[in-house]
Design an enzyme around this catalytic site. Structure first.
Site, PDB file in Angstrom:
ATOM      1  N   ASP A   1       0.803  -1.219   0.000  1.00  0.00           N
ATOM      2  CA  ASP A   1       0.000   0.000   0.000  1.00  0.00           C
ATOM      3  C   ASP A   1       0.838   1.273   0.000  1.00  0.00           C
ATOM      4  O   ASP A   1       0.494   2.251   0.659  1.00  0.00           O
ATOM      5  CB  ASP A   1      -0.957   0.027   1.200  1.00  0.00           C
ATOM      6  CG  ASP A   1      -1.742  -1.258   1.328  1.00  0.00           C
ATOM      7  OD1 ASP A   1      -2.251  -1.718   0.304  1.00  0.00           O
ATOM      8  OD2 ASP A   1      -1.819  -1.817   2.439  1.00  0.00           O
TER       9      ASP A   1
ATOM     10  N   LYS B   1       2.127   2.025  -5.357  1.00  0.00           N
ATOM     11  CA  LYS B   1       2.751   1.492  -6.567  1.00  0.00           C
ATOM     12  C   LYS B   1       1.915   1.864  -7.797  1.00  0.00           C
ATOM     13  O   LYS B   1       2.443   2.072  -8.869  1.00  0.00           O
ATOM     14  CB  LYS B   1       2.818  -0.046  -6.507  1.00  0.00           C
ATOM     15  CG  LYS B   1       3.753  -0.602  -5.475  1.00  0.00           C
ATOM     16  CD  LYS B   1       3.802  -2.129  -5.523  1.00  0.00           C
ATOM     17  CE  LYS B   1       2.600  -2.840  -4.985  1.00  0.00           C
ATOM     18  NZ  LYS B   1       2.401  -2.800  -3.549  1.00  0.00           N
TER      19      LYS B   1
ATOM     20  N   GLY C   1      -4.834  -4.907  -4.589  1.00  0.00           N
ATOM     21  CA  GLY C   1      -5.904  -4.098  -5.176  1.00  0.00           C
ATOM     22  C   GLY C   1      -5.300  -2.812  -5.687  1.00  0.00           C
ATOM     23  O   GLY C   1      -4.493  -2.209  -5.010  1.00  0.00           O
ATOM     24  N   HIS C   2      -5.622  -2.441  -6.917  1.00  0.00           N
ATOM     25  CA  HIS C   2      -5.159  -1.142  -7.388  1.00  0.00           C
ATOM     26  C   HIS C   2      -6.240  -0.491  -8.225  1.00  0.00           C
ATOM     27  O   HIS C   2      -7.056  -1.155  -8.849  1.00  0.00           O
ATOM     28  CB  HIS C   2      -3.830  -1.247  -8.145  1.00  0.00           C
ATOM     29  CG  HIS C   2      -3.859  -2.244  -9.268  1.00  0.00           C
ATOM     30  ND1 HIS C   2      -3.102  -3.381  -9.265  1.00  0.00           N
ATOM     31  CD2 HIS C   2      -4.587  -2.268 -10.393  1.00  0.00           C
ATOM     32  CE1 HIS C   2      -3.360  -4.061 -10.362  1.00  0.00           C
ATOM     33  NE2 HIS C   2      -4.256  -3.412 -11.055  1.00  0.00           N
TER      34      HIS C   2
ATOM     35  N   GLN D   1       1.837  -6.500  -3.023  1.00  0.00           N
ATOM     36  CA  GLN D   1       2.181  -6.467  -1.580  1.00  0.00           C
ATOM     37  C   GLN D   1       3.486  -5.690  -1.358  1.00  0.00           C
ATOM     38  O   GLN D   1       3.698  -4.696  -2.009  1.00  0.00           O
ATOM     39  CB  GLN D   1       2.249  -7.870  -0.990  1.00  0.00           C
ATOM     40  CG  GLN D   1       0.883  -8.515  -0.774  1.00  0.00           C
ATOM     41  CD  GLN D   1       0.285  -9.101  -2.035  1.00  0.00           C
ATOM     42  OE1 GLN D   1       0.933  -9.775  -2.789  1.00  0.00           O
ATOM     43  NE2 GLN D   1      -0.984  -8.847  -2.281  1.00  0.00           N
TER      44      GLN D   1
HETATM   45  P1  IMP Z   1      -2.870 -12.887   2.529  1.00  0.00           P
HETATM   46  O1  IMP Z   1      -1.960 -12.393   1.453  1.00  0.00           O
HETATM   47  O2  IMP Z   1      -4.319 -12.669   2.224  1.00  0.00           O
HETATM   48  O3  IMP Z   1      -2.568 -14.304   2.920  1.00  0.00           O
HETATM   49  O4  IMP Z   1      -2.596 -12.021   3.846  1.00  0.00           O
HETATM   50  C1  IMP Z   1      -1.384 -12.114   4.576  1.00  0.00           C
HETATM   51  C2  IMP Z   1      -0.991 -10.770   5.170  1.00  0.00           C
HETATM   52  O5  IMP Z   1      -0.622  -9.874   4.123  1.00  0.00           O
HETATM   53  C3  IMP Z   1      -2.123 -10.045   5.932  1.00  0.00           C
HETATM   54  O6  IMP Z   1      -1.558  -9.341   7.003  1.00  0.00           O
HETATM   55  C4  IMP Z   1      -2.677  -9.083   4.895  1.00  0.00           C
HETATM   56  O7  IMP Z   1      -3.291  -7.964   5.487  1.00  0.00           O
HETATM   57  C5  IMP Z   1      -1.407  -8.696   4.159  1.00  0.00           C
HETATM   58  N1  IMP Z   1      -1.660  -8.299   2.773  1.00  0.00           N
HETATM   59  C6  IMP Z   1      -1.974  -9.098   1.734  1.00  0.00           C
HETATM   60  N2  IMP Z   1      -2.098  -8.393   0.598  1.00  0.00           N
HETATM   61  C7  IMP Z   1      -1.852  -7.124   0.915  1.00  0.00           C
HETATM   62  C8  IMP Z   1      -1.805  -5.917   0.135  1.00  0.00           C
HETATM   63  O8  IMP Z   1      -2.010  -5.885  -1.080  1.00  0.00           O
HETATM   64  N3  IMP Z   1      -1.494  -4.783   0.837  1.00  0.00           N
HETATM   65  C9  IMP Z   1      -1.220  -4.801   2.169  1.00  0.00           C
HETATM   66  N4  IMP Z   1      -1.257  -5.894   2.923  1.00  0.00           N
HETATM   67  C10 IMP Z   1      -1.565  -7.051   2.308  1.00  0.00           C
END
Ligand code: IMP
Length: 481
Positions: A22, A25, A50-51, A227
């Site tokens: 976040d 990007k 998400g973008h 991420q």
């Molecule tokens: P998962 O990717 O859904 O398995 O989540 C694992 C961890 O990564 C959690 O703490 C989520 O909040 C975090 N996370 C996953 N995708 C994102 C993203 O796009 N931005 C910020 N945090 C993320």
């Protein structure tokens, strides 16, 4: 100097987050995709990301398809790489959104080797990892972890399997054992998947060979990271991480390339505040554990916070509008209570999840984290969102962690992934004077002195080089050094 100058002689660019995701990007992906790239490719993660993509003047949030898709009609190629995990109904929904806006996707390529997020992955993730209250890591609940688990356990179902019904059926049968808590009915699952399989068939490719061809042909390639480094399974704050390697290395290998082939890796750093979503250590978090717990509870959405702190807002078509410069928000940022300061920064910067709507935990930018990121993703940094806290009386950066009860206190300057030490340390802050509005600044020398001083100290400490400072969401609000 403009962004174009940075791109002289460059064939490959990667946009990678150097924090917990976040970091903005999207603004840079969109810039390079629309002005420069022939190919935009994604190599990791799935619809946990998400973008926002602007299509026909409307903002759409996409979770899988890279921003470059809006340039499909001019021949730009969009690749969903081998390292991704793909939820077929979500992909189909995004393609439907493009159809509705009459945006073509003739040059879309989907890797035959990407793993498929199956319905039983989503169910398992929701039950086990989503709820922080019951000890989960606060995953996005999209099935990402279970899907990558199956990949590593060599039982994952890949896109190519969709076109071999017997193999698909055998693999789903085998999943019954792993997911015995669910009543998996193989033929029902196949019946659900088949319409999606047919609709994506024309786009399925060996994208690794395609990427190699694009490299040979000299095509300009943009890699869109997902991420962030500190969420990487390999380098992040394990176990509070996602399940892919979202570093530069993982992003490159997720499309079949090597990090060495990336001419311009840009590490995105939110500055001078940063955020994190979900559970896990965050040494500079404003309000500490109280903020982490608060952000994990239900009932703290953007609307809740605006209402609770008496800030005027309107809601139309689920879109919440409010004035981010509301004097009440500034008062909160300047509060002596760090927890309230953190909420003020969240409101001023609009830090609520694009995928889940969750409030993001906020804290000052941690140069220790940034130094670690420079070591992995390389030295070139892009700073984002300093404009969001204009009007704050002061801001801080962390240049170390004070540790140990024994005097003299030791200051650790290297990042360690150890949860206990990250939770116990106290950041060693340097405080800088705040600054006013910077949205209109277009040259580095015109930035306020205290901000330039902070950037200079940050570069010295991290060993990195700040190439770009973003001073607003618009493309023009960008300073290239
Ligand atoms: P998962 O990717 O859904 O398995 O989540 C694992 C961890 O990564 C959690 O703490 C989520 O909040 C975090 N996370 C996953 N995708 C994102 C993203 O796009 N931005 C910020 N945090 C993320």
């Amino acid at each position: 100097m403009g962004l174009d100058d940075l791109l002289k002689g460059v064939q490959t660019v990667a946009i990678i987050c150097n924090q917990w995701g976040d970091t903005g990007k999207g603004k840079f992906s969109d810039y390079f995709a629309s002005q420069w790239a022939d190919v935009t490719a994604r190599g990791t993660g799935g619809n946990n990301a998400g973008h926002t993509v602007v299509v026909n003047g409307k903002e759409k949030i996409f979770h899988l398809i890279p921003a470059g898709i809006s340039n499909d009609s001019s021949g730009q190629i969009t690749v969903l790489g081998n390292g991704m995990v793909i939820d077929l109904p979500v992909l189909s929904h995004e393609l439907g959104e493009l159809d509705a806006e009459r945006i073509t996707y003739n040059n879309l390529m989907i890797s035959k080797d990407a793993n498929i997020i199956m319905p039983y992955h989503v169910n398992r993730d929701k039950a086990k990892h989503q709820s922080q209250k019951s000890g989960g890591i606060g995953s996005t609940g999209r099935g990402i972890g279970p899907c990558y688990t199956d990949k590593v356990a060599r039982r994952g179902i890949i896109i190519g399997d969709l076109f071999d019904r017997d193999k698909l059926s055998r693999k789903i049968d085998r999943a019954k054992e792993t997911y015995s808590e669910q009543n998996i009915n193989t033929s029902e699952v196949i019946d659900q998947l088949m319409p999606f399989a047919e609709s994506i068939r024309p786009f399925v490719r060996d994208t690794v060979s395609e990427m190699h061809r694009f490299m040979r042909e000299g095509k300009k390639i943009l890699l869109e990271g997902a991420q962030g480094l500190l969420l990487s399974i390999e380098h992040g704050t394990y176990p509070y991480v996602t399940s892919s390697d979202c570093s530069l290395n993982g992003t490159a290998s997720g499309v079949g390339l090597s990090a060495k082939m990336i001419d311009l890796p840009l590490g995105i750093v939110k500055f001078p505040f940063m955020t994190r979503v979900g559970a896990g250590p965050f040494p500079t978090e404003l309000g500490g554990r109280r903020s982490e717990d608060y952000c994990a509870e239900d009932g703290h959405t953007k609307i809740d916070e605006l209402t609770k702190y008496g800030i005027d807002h309107q809601v139309t078509d689920k879109i919440v509008k409010y004035n981010k410069n509301d004097p009440r928000i500034l008062e909160m940022i300047n509060s002596g209570d760090e927890f309230i300061q953190g909420i003020g920064i969240r409101l001023a910067a609009g830090e609520y999840g694009a995928t889940t709507g969750r409030p993001r935990r906020t804290g000052w930018t941690d140069a220790v984290v940034a130094k670690y990121a420079v070591g992995i993703n390389g030295p070139i940094m892009v700073l984002t969102k300093p404009d969001s806290i204009s009007g704050a009386k002061q801001f801080k950066l962390s240049y170390g962690y004070k540790s140990g009860d024994i005097l003299p206190v030791q200051i650790v300057e290297d990042f360690s992934r150890d949860e206990r030490s990250l939770r116990e340390v106290d950041p060693a802050y340097q405080t800088y004077d705040g600054y006013g509005d910077i949205n209109g600044v277009r040259s580095y020398d015109k930035l306020p002195e205290s901000l330039r001083k902070a950037i200079g100290d940050f570069e010295t400490f991290t060993g990195g080089k700040v190439a770009v400072v973003s001073v607003g969401a618009d493309r023009e609000e960008t300073i290239v050094r």
